[in-house]
Enzyme design. Structure first.
Site: not given
Length: 237
Positions: A18, A43, A70, A100, A190
């Protein structure tokens, strides 16, 4: 009890979609800690499509639990981590265009590179962890790099568990036993969720920390973030 570190990338994704600063990433990090999370994970990626490098600096003074950063140790990432000095850096071999993380390190093939990077971080007082697939040879390879911990990549477990395959935990349990024997700390992450986290935790001896983002945020849309964090903490006891 296994520590819960909340990955807040999805909050940054929502903000960025946004423009502006709603929701505020720093405030969210402060809130999840107030609700009981024992760590905050970010990350940042080179294109800054969710967490931005500036976010990493802004969070430095606000994360009073454990701060875990990460990422793929490209020069820009390494410089940022050395400047911030988080509690932990988790090395992930994700490509620039990865949606990812989708694989662990080949700790044997990339041993020399990992040894050099890990030494630099450890010389600066930063705990290191390597993202790895649940393969025994990769655990042995991780030990040879000098890392403090491994982070088991749990997507395969989560997928098979959702199909009813409880045996999917076996390679993770075996890797955990080997890691324990090698004096490697064990993290995991994960696709872990409220549905599978207790089963996973109960079968991984010495599990120190889980990093959970996507599932936790999605579950919070229905149940509320404070409530969801409490549910995770209960299952991780």
């Amino acid at each position: 009890m296994t520590k819960l570190s909340v990955n807040i990338n999805k909050i940054a994704t929502l903000r960025n979609s946004r423009g502006g600063d709603v929701p505020n990433v720093v405030q969210f990090a402060k809130d999840v800690q107030r609700f009981g999370a024992e760590g905050v994970t970010i990350h940042p990626r080179p294109d800054e499509r969710h967490i931005r490098y500036q976010d990493a600096y802004d969070l430095k003074t606000e994360v009073y639990t454990e701060y875990n950063i990460e990422g793929n140790p490209i020069p820009k990432f390494v410089d940022m981590v050395l400047n911030i000095k988080p509690t932990q850096v988790t090395l992930v071999p994700d490509s620039i265009d990865a949606i990812t993380s989708n694989a662990g390190w080949d700790t044997i093939k990339h041993k020399d590179f990992l040894v050099d990077v890990i030494k630099e971080f450890k010389d600066n007082g930063i705990r290191t962890s390597i993202f790895v697939d649940p393969e025994l040879q990769q655990i042995e390879g991780a030990k040879a790099t000098g890392t403090d911990r491994i982070e088991l990549y749990t997507e395969a477990f989560a997928h098979q568990y959702s199909l009813g395959n409880m045996d999917a935990i076996k390679p993770y349990s075996e890797c955990a036993e080997l890691a324990n024997s090698l004096d490697l700390g064990i993290n995991a992450g994960h696709d872990l969720s409220l549905e599978n986290i207790k089963f996973f935790k109960d079968h991984i001896n010495g599990l120190l920390e889980v990093s959970i983002g996507h599932a936790l945020i999605a579950e919070s849309l229905y149940l509320g973030i404070e409530n969801v964090i409490g549910k995770y903490l209960e299952k991780l006891k």
